[in-house]
Design a protein around this motif. Structure first.
Motif, PDB file in Angstrom:
ATOM      1  N   TYR A 102      30.226 -43.876   1.273  1.00  0.00           N
ATOM      2  CA  TYR A 102      31.056 -44.058   1.512  1.00  0.00           C
ATOM      3  C   TYR A 102      31.563 -46.092   1.328  1.00  0.00           C
ATOM      4  N   LEU A 148      33.377 -43.302   5.729  1.00  0.00           N
ATOM      5  CA  LEU A 148      32.141 -42.684   7.177  1.00  0.00           C
ATOM      6  C   LEU A 148      33.553 -42.734   8.483  1.00  0.00           C
ATOM      7  N   TYR A 154      34.609 -32.910   6.422  1.00  0.00           N
ATOM      8  CA  TYR A 154      34.184 -34.253   7.606  1.00  0.00           C
ATOM      9  C   TYR A 154      33.422 -35.340   7.150  1.00  0.00           C
ATOM     10  N   HIS A 155      34.075 -36.472   7.001  1.00  0.00           N
ATOM     11  CA  HIS A 155      33.069 -37.081   6.731  1.00  0.00           C
ATOM     12  C   HIS A 155      33.061 -38.413   8.169  1.00  0.00           C
ATOM     13  N   THR A 202      35.633 -42.632   0.155  1.00  0.00           N
ATOM     14  CA  THR A 202      36.287 -42.675   1.056  1.00  0.00           C
ATOM     15  C   THR A 202      35.099 -43.729   2.390  1.00  0.00           C
TER      16      THR A 202
END
Length: 116
Positions: free
Chosen positions: A105, A4, A33-34, A2
């Motif tokens: 990420y 950031l 939550y990234h 995913t």
């Protein structure tokens, strides 16, 4: 993987989001939550300056790397890269462990508006 997330938000906005996240967690509705946030565009721009973005690109999807290897990949002096890596670690953008530094990420996703 995913991205950031990168936000610009006031301390009050940050606190409100943190409180909401804690309440959601208590209800069993927690969502990971990234992301990181900065109080101003200037702070974000200083931290994510182009030479530091090169370091992030060099780390993306690579797993842990030694600072010397990152310096080689970006074509910069090891000491300069070390200073930038320290700044990125302190900002929560990249991580360091016993195997090296890493960016877990695929990229950065910016979510903010800049007023004029």
């Amino acid at each position: 993987m995913t991205s950031l997330g990168v936000k610009i938000e006031t301390m009050d906005e940050f606190k409100a989001r943190a409180v909401k996240s804690m309440k959601d967690a208590q209800k069993g509705k927690a969502k990971p939550y990234h992301g990181i946030s900065f109080p101003t565009y200037a702070d974000m721009h200083e931290t994510l300056a182009p030479p530091r973005l090169e370091i992030i690109r060099a780390l993306a999807g690579q797993g842990p790397l030694a600072i010397r290897e990152v310096a080689r990949r970006v074509g910069r002096d090891v000491q300069a890269v070390h200073r930038d890596v320290t700044r990125l670690i302190n900002a929560g953008v990249i991580e360091r462990d016993e195997r090296g530094i890493r960016f877990d990420y695929d990229g950065l996703k910016f979510a903010f508006e800049v007023g004029v």
